[in-house]
Design an enzyme around this catalytic site. Structure first.
Site, PDB file in Angstrom:
ATOM      1  N   CYS A   1       0.866  -1.174   0.000  1.00  0.00           N
ATOM      2  CA  CYS A   1       0.000   0.000   0.000  1.00  0.00           C
ATOM      3  C   CYS A   1       0.905   1.226   0.000  1.00  0.00           C
ATOM      4  O   CYS A   1       1.872   1.275   0.772  1.00  0.00           O
ATOM      5  CB  CYS A   1      -0.877  -0.010   1.246  1.00  0.00           C
ATOM      6  SG  CYS A   1      -1.961   1.415   1.356  1.00  0.00           S
TER       7      CYS A   1
ATOM      8  N   HIS B   1     -10.154   0.708   2.053  1.00  0.00           N
ATOM      9  CA  HIS B   1      -9.699   2.086   2.325  1.00  0.00           C
ATOM     10  C   HIS B   1     -10.899   3.015   2.546  1.00  0.00           C
ATOM     11  O   HIS B   1     -10.868   3.894   3.409  1.00  0.00           O
ATOM     12  CB  HIS B   1      -8.885   2.625   1.148  1.00  0.00           C
ATOM     13  CG  HIS B   1      -7.414   2.337   1.221  1.00  0.00           C
ATOM     14  ND1 HIS B   1      -6.632   2.716   2.291  1.00  0.00           N
ATOM     15  CD2 HIS B   1      -6.580   1.734   0.336  1.00  0.00           C
ATOM     16  CE1 HIS B   1      -5.371   2.342   2.049  1.00  0.00           C
ATOM     17  NE2 HIS B   1      -5.324   1.730   0.885  1.00  0.00           N
TER      18      HIS B   1
ATOM     19  N   HIS C   1      -9.003  -4.308  -1.553  1.00  0.00           N
ATOM     20  CA  HIS C   1      -8.047  -3.466  -0.817  1.00  0.00           C
ATOM     21  C   HIS C   1      -8.517  -1.998  -0.851  1.00  0.00           C
ATOM     22  O   HIS C   1      -8.535  -1.319   0.191  1.00  0.00           O
ATOM     23  CB  HIS C   1      -6.667  -3.624  -1.464  1.00  0.00           C
ATOM     24  CG  HIS C   1      -5.580  -2.788  -0.869  1.00  0.00           C
ATOM     25  ND1 HIS C   1      -4.474  -3.330  -0.252  1.00  0.00           N
ATOM     26  CD2 HIS C   1      -5.411  -1.441  -0.809  1.00  0.00           C
ATOM     27  CE1 HIS C   1      -3.683  -2.345   0.176  1.00  0.00           C
ATOM     28  NE2 HIS C   1      -4.219  -1.196  -0.159  1.00  0.00           N
ATOM     29  N   GLU C   2      -8.944  -1.541  -2.026  1.00  0.00           N
ATOM     30  CA  GLU C   2      -9.359  -0.137  -2.158  1.00  0.00           C
ATOM     31  C   GLU C   2     -10.703   0.117  -1.479  1.00  0.00           C
ATOM     32  O   GLU C   2     -10.895   1.164  -0.861  1.00  0.00           O
ATOM     33  CB  GLU C   2      -9.412   0.268  -3.638  1.00  0.00           C
ATOM     34  CG  GLU C   2      -8.086   0.156  -4.393  1.00  0.00           C
ATOM     35  CD  GLU C   2      -6.904   0.828  -3.710  1.00  0.00           C
ATOM     36  OE1 GLU C   2      -7.117   1.844  -3.002  1.00  0.00           O
ATOM     37  OE2 GLU C   2      -5.777   0.338  -3.851  1.00  0.00           O
TER      38      GLU C   2
HETATM   39 NI    NI Z   1      -3.643   0.867  -0.068  1.00  0.00          NI
END
Ligand code: NI
Length: 183
Positions: free
Chosen positions: A111, A158, A154-155
């Protein structure tokens, strides 16, 4: 080609642990420019020579919160074998279905907001279907798999204030690895 100037927040920044808010259309010019600049940055970062020249790390995805904006938007630049890129600007995404099968990235996830070595595995769905709005406000549905599925998850994390490091079991970083498929 000049590297777009974007400032990426570090994991210590509190913003990265907050929920991002849904976005309304039309998107403003600054938001569109930032999305496009970030895509360009990501593509350039995946070129080894460029990354070395600018002393940056390679990245495939970026959420707006990493740039300081609590908006439910992320971008992904996914390189194909022929060195072309599939580019995604994803607004207000929702996972509408997921596979039972779990996978994890064997070499570990990375990341651009986490500037340290982190050991351990992050369980992800092998395939997900995501509904989202494109940059023009049109509703889209996409089925993604393997590394692109990991990138989307993953996004999306976030946008909910979750970093991949939060998902690693600290006492047992390779917990349940045998129950998942390594990619
Ligand atoms: Ni990330």
């Amino acid at each position: 080609m000049k590297l777009p100037e974007i400032k990426i927040l570090d994991e210590k920044n509190k913003l990265l642990h907050q929920q991002s808010k849904e976005v309304t259309f039309p998107l403003d010019k600054e938001t569109i420019k930032l999305a496009k600049d970030t895509l360009k940055y990501l593509k350039m970062s995946q070129d080894e020579k460029v990354a070395e020249k600018y002393n940056i790390r390679a990245g495939m995805g970026m959420a707006f919160v990493q740039l300081g904006f609590l908006k439910r938007i992320f971008v992904i630049a996914s390189e194909n074998d022929d060195h072309t890129f599939d580019e995604y600007i994803v607004v207000n995404p929702k996972i509408i279905s997921q596979s039972e099968e779990l996978i994890y990235v064997g070499e570990g996830e990375g990341c651009l907001s986490v500037n340290r070595e982190v050991e351990g595995i992050v369980p992800r769905y092998a395939r997900i279907t995501v509904q989202f709005y494109d940059i023009n406000g049109n509703l889209q549905t996409i089925r993604v798999r393997e590394d692109l599925s990991v990138a989307f998850q993953h996004e999306i994390d976030h946008l909910n204030g979750i970093l991949f490091v939060d998902k690693i079991d600290k006492k047992n970083p390779y917990k349940n690895a045998s129950k998942m498929r390594e990619i």
